[in-house]
Design a protein around this motif. Sequence first.
Motif, mmCIF file in Angstrom:
data_model
loop_
_atom_site.group_PDB
_atom_site.id
_atom_site.type_symbol
_atom_site.label_atom_id
_atom_site.label_comp_id
_atom_site.label_asym_id
_atom_site.label_seq_id
_atom_site.Cartn_x
_atom_site.Cartn_y
_atom_site.Cartn_z
ATOM 1 N N THR A 34 0.833 -1.204 0.000
ATOM 2 C CA THR A 34 0.000 0.000 0.000
ATOM 3 C C THR A 34 0.867 1.253 0.000
ATOM 4 N N SER A 42 -9.933 4.658 -10.203
ATOM 5 C CA SER A 42 -11.214 4.033 -9.897
ATOM 6 C C SER A 42 -12.035 3.826 -11.167
ATOM 7 N N ALA A 76 -13.096 -4.609 -4.276
ATOM 8 C CA ALA A 76 -11.846 -4.809 -3.535
ATOM 9 C C ALA A 76 -10.828 -3.722 -3.854
ATOM 10 N N ASN A 110 -11.467 -0.678 -4.822
ATOM 11 C CA ASN A 110 -11.905 0.592 -4.242
ATOM 12 C C ASN A 110 -11.519 0.717 -2.776
ATOM 13 N N VAL A 111 -11.468 -0.407 -2.075
ATOM 14 C CA VAL A 111 -11.000 -0.383 -0.681
ATOM 15 C C VAL A 111 -9.534 0.064 -0.646
ATOM 16 N N GLN A 166 -9.168 3.803 -1.511
ATOM 17 C CA GLN A 166 -9.484 4.685 -0.384
ATOM 18 C C GLN A 166 -8.271 4.860 0.522
ATOM 19 N N GLU A 167 -7.537 3.782 0.712
ATOM 20 C CA GLU A 167 -6.315 3.857 1.517
ATOM 21 C C GLU A 167 -5.267 4.745 0.847
#
Length: 122
Positions: A6, A59, A73, A75-76, A79-80
């Motif tokens: 990430t 996105s 998945a 999109n999660v 967001q991070e």
Amino acid sequence: MSALQTTILKNLIHNDEFTRRAVPYIKKEYFEGDHRAVFDEIVKFVSKYNKLPTVEALSIEIAANSTESQVIASNVILQELSDYEAVDNDWLLHTTEKWCQDRAVFLAIMASISIIDGKDKE
């Protein structure tokens, strides 16, 4: 591992210097799960437009090129990626290089095991 993936992705969309220096050496195979799809879209965007993508652009691209479950998945993860805090570039490059080396070795070992077990038909 996921936190490092990430962090790398965050910097690929927010840190131009890091992106220019690191993208040529990072393979999408090094990423696991949905991080791989996000990385792939980042690389496609940078290659096509020669600039960093926004979370919104990623996105939209992922939604256009993925299944519904992959979109949810991804999109999660996206967001991070919105929460960006600058890190030291030298540390980031060194850590990313080490991660790439470790992933390359791991993937080579896994491929070797598949060959030995007879699961690799090539």
